[in-house]
Write an enzyme that holds these catalytic residues in place. Structure first.
Site, short mmCIF file in Angstrom:
data_model
loop_
_atom_site.label_atom_id
_atom_site.label_comp_id
_atom_site.label_asym_id
_atom_site.label_seq_id
_atom_site.Cartn_x
_atom_site.Cartn_y
_atom_site.Cartn_z
N ARG A 216 0.83 -1.22 0.00
CA ARG A 216 0.00 0.00 0.00
C ARG A 216 0.87 1.26 0.00
O ARG A 216 0.58 2.23 0.71
CB ARG A 216 -0.95 0.02 1.20
N ASP B 150 -5.07 2.44 13.18
CA ASP B 150 -5.06 1.51 12.03
C ASP B 150 -3.66 0.94 11.80
O ASP B 150 -2.65 1.46 12.32
CB ASP B 150 -5.53 2.27 10.79
N MET B 151 -3.57 -0.11 11.00
CA MET B 151 -2.28 -0.72 10.62
C MET B 151 -2.51 -1.42 9.28
O MET B 151 -3.14 -2.47 9.23
CB MET B 151 -1.88 -1.74 11.69
N ASP C 206 -7.70 -9.35 17.98
CA ASP C 206 -7.23 -10.38 18.90
C ASP C 206 -7.42 -9.90 20.32
O ASP C 206 -7.66 -8.73 20.58
CB ASP C 206 -5.76 -10.73 18.62
N GLU D 146 -34.74 6.91 3.44
CA GLU D 146 -33.56 6.32 4.09
C GLU D 146 -33.19 7.12 5.35
O GLU D 146 -32.79 6.55 6.36
CB GLU D 146 -32.38 6.27 3.11
#
Ligand code: GLA
Length: 736
Positions: free
Chosen positions: A440, A475-476, A531, A611
């Site tokens: 990325r 984030d990562m 995790d 909506e």
């Protein structure tokens, strides 16, 4: 409760429904006896011993007693090199090149609390801890095993500390956290595999002769495998059978190994992945392994999951936000990607506030020169071309609408096109003189180095203290490669993977204690670091970059085996969905996202009036169901591994007073009879009023009827016109 019987040298750890038993055997080894249903106060010492088998050697202390071998003895902490040929927890090199520690029982202590594991995530709260010290007969190397008993959840937290008292340096090639030796092998192993945007898919496979290894060498727990496995009876279902969960409180490289051996036994080990691990321990130093949480259920997989849910909600997640009601958020990522400015953000926030949404999260793109994903990671300084007036001004405008503000960071990363990289090209993971792998368009910072962490910390601190932030998304977005650090000599580079994650934990700890009011949400390209280690720092984690409601059924189903719904970040996004191109009813998207920490991820200003009304209703409904969803008992009613047409799950209050049933179709079929759903967690003799999505009463039945006879799921065609494709139904049950 922890008991030690001096005479028989048996330790028994008792929980609400289970017993864990081990003994010091005739040759002084710590032998595993039992983890399962209670033993009525009894002891199984001597009943399970295997006896003689050729090619299984006797240890020195046993002389020529060939009826005894570590290869056939159930272990508490298996060791390589001393006659047990199965998967080791410990592999050690002594200064003389020897590799055969002979760990004998030395002593024990019982503590009425849980010792902290410095720098590592760990369960906390009321518990008793048994500490057992094993000592090498030849070198004095010590292994200290910790067993903390969380009785209410049938959970035992285990870890090990390796203490070098040998008088010389040693190196560790493996230092795992837990060994679970079973005297049978007629089991299945359930594990959770996946890929980016499709995480934690359930795979159930029979335990065979040989090893099944579930692991990560990516520097993160990963999308591909999750550090959580379940061993269960082949016949185990949601409601019956013996199940053992092994969940690792760690976010880096891990390995879970399940081995069926020659003697019809089965061993499960869990710990830091030995691949890529090599740790130098000077004399007097110690190495603390991360913790693993073992949970037992003799009543099937559903009870096992519910025990993990409660344990993690109450004894793992920390801080204000562990128990506090989380705000319904709007995230601008899928609404704008990088193309936004302050006015656009405020217009989304304004519409959101009118619809009842409580917080705006500004995702990637607010900092440095970040107009696309080629640049600027590491430059955590507000881009005032996009956020004119700076963060304080944006925050004031958003707060004035009655909304909170949140911000995205990716602290462990660096772009080559960034001021940080230009100033410190050596701060990324790389081997000097060699090329790097790119992912990325970004590189990974060397989080093992304090000066790197300090620099990232200072930038984040500056931004976070500049305005009234309520939330951070951490984030990562790529995994580790070129794992080398300038801070260690060549022969110690094998310490880096672990030191990297210890560095991440240290930075998280520092920022979270400096900003205790901020809600931190974890993320790694969606659920790539979902995790139990991360749950200690973040009470919620973005579950997947796949926001398609139908795909989410399977992702959230798999996630529910080991993690509570209060941890699952889940949003309603636009259709056609950006990942799959699929169009699902707005209602369906709401029902699926509500089984998580609810929010939106679309341009609310572009919604139709109908909506917008639905958003209002959904937010209201989420608030109404909040305690049921977040604190209630979660029941999987259909097995998604056996059929994918329809998914059904239920939340029931612990006291059975309320419940909500969710049914969502992933496929419409002609000439189809929906399945019968057996509800759970209700009071058998009480009557329940059942109402549908529109608040219409469907009928009144006893809990026993709804649980034992069941109710047939609605047909897709029962949904409002135009919504039968991917139809969703939500029924509320109220005890009268
Ligand atoms: C990751 C996250 C997304 C979003 C993007 C931004 O993929 O999972 O939710 O934040 O990064 O770049």
């Amino acid at each position: 409760m922890i008991r030690y019987d001096e005479k028989s040298r048996v330790f028994t750890l008792e929980t609400a429904h289970a017993a864990y038993q081990m003994s010091v055997d005739r040759y002084g080894y710590l032998k595993h006896q039992h983890f399962g249903d209670k033993l009525g106060g009894g002891c199984c010492e001597g009943l399970l011993d295997a006896g003689f088998m050729s090619f299984s050697p006797a240890p020195d202390v046993a002389g020529r007693d060939y009826t005894y071998s570590l290869d056939l003895t159930a272990q508490e902490y298996s060791v390589s090199g001393a006659g047990d040929y199965r998967s080791p927890c410990l592999a050690v090199n002594f200064a003389d090149g020897g590799r055969n520690p002979d760990l004998a029982y030395a002593s024990y202590r019982i503590l009425d609390e849980k010792p902290a594991l410095e720098g590592l995530p760990a369960l906390h709260g009321e518990c008793e801890t048994l500490e057992i010290t094993l000592r090498d007969r030849w070198t004095n190397l010590e292994v200290v095993l910790l067993y903390s008993v969380f009785a209410e959840y049938d959970a035992i937290a285990r870890s090990a500390k390796i203490v070098n008292r040998t008088g010389a340096p040693i190196t560790l090639d493996a230092a795992l956290s837990v060994c679970l030796d079973m005297q049978e092998n007629d089991f299945d192993l359930i594990h959770f595999w996946g890929r980016h945007a499709m995480e934690r898919l359930v795979e159930r496979t029979p335990v065979a002769h040989g090893k099944i290894c579930i692991d990560s060498v990516r520097g993160a727990s990963s999308h591909q495998h999750n550090p959580f496995v379940i061993l269960c009876d082949r016949t185990a279902t949601e409601d019956a059978g013996r199940c053992w969960g092994v969940s690792f409180l760690y976010s880096g490289n891990f390995a879970a190994c399940c081995e069926g051996d020659q003697a019809g036994c089965c061993r499960v080990t869990m710990g830091i992945n030995p691949t890529g691990f090599h740790w130098l321990l000077e004399d007097g130093e110690s190495f603390q392994t991360p913790e693993a949480a073992l949970v037992y259920s003799g009543e099937g997989l559903g009870a096992l999951s519910r025990r993990y849910h409660k344990l993690y909600r109450r004894n793992l997640c920390r801080g204000e936000w562990a128990r506090k009601q989380r705000p319904v958020l709007i995230n601008n990522w899928e609404a704008t990607y990088f193309d936004f400015d302050d006015d656009k953000l405020v217009s989304i926030a304004k519409t959101a506030s009118e619809l009842g949404v409580e917080m705006l999260v500004v995702d990637d793109g607010w900092f440095g020169n970040r107009f696309d994903d080629n640049r600027a990671l590491g430059d955590w300084i507000v881009n005032t071309e996009k956020v004119r007036g700076g963060m304080k001004s944006l925050c004031d405008r958003v707060n004035a609408l009655g909304m909170k503000l949140g911000l995205w960071f990716e602290p462990e990363m660096i772009s080559e096109d960034s001021d940080l990289y230009r100033a410190h090209p050596d701060w990324c993971l790389h081997v000097p003189g060699r090329g790097v792998c790119r992912g990325r368009n970004q590189l990974v910072l060397d989080m093992s180095r304090k000066e790197v962490r300090d620099a990232v910390h200072d930038m984040m601190y500056e931004v976070l203290s500049s305005a009234n932030f309520a939330y951070v998304k951490w984030d990562m977005n790529r995994h580790l490669t070129d794992v080398w650090t300038a801070s260690l000599p060549a022969d110690r580079q094998g310490e880096l993977y672990h030191r990297f994650i210890l560095g991440v934990y240290e930075l998280l700890e520092r920022l979270e204690s400096e900003f205790p009011h901020i809600l931190f949400e974890g993320c790694s390209g969606g659920g790539g670091r979902f995790d139990a280690g991360m749950l200690y720092y973040h009470p919620q984690i973005w579950c997947s970059d796949d926001t398609d409601a139908v795909e989410r059924l399977e992702i959230q189903y798999g996630t529910s085996f080991g993690y509570p719904v209060s941890a699952v970040g889940s949003h309603v996004s636009a259709c056609p969905n950006h990942q799959t191109g699929r169009t699902t009813p707005f209602h369906t998207r709401g029902v699926v996202a509500m089984s998580g920490t609810f929010g939106y991820e679309l341009d609310l200003t572009k919604l139709t009036d109908r909506e917008k009304e639905q958003v209002k209703e959904q937010v209201k409904q989420y608030h109404k169901l909040y305690s049921l969803i977040n604190d209630g008992d979660y029941y999987r009613l259909l097995d998604m591994t056996r059929q994918q047409e329809v998914s059904a799950w239920e939340f029931a209050a612990e006291d059975g007073a309320r419940a909500v049933l969710n049914v969502v179709y992933a496929h419409v079929r002609t000439n189809y009879i929906p399945p019968v759903l057996h509800l759970r967690g209700l009071t058998p003799d009480a009557s329940y009023r059942v109402t549908d999505d529109s608040g219409n009463e469907v009928g009144t039945w006893t809990g026993a009827v709804l649980m034992h006879a069941g109710m047939r799921a609605p047909r897709p065609s029962d949904a409002p016109a135009g919504e039968s494709d991917y139809a969703a139904f939500q029924f509320e049950l109220e005890r009268l």
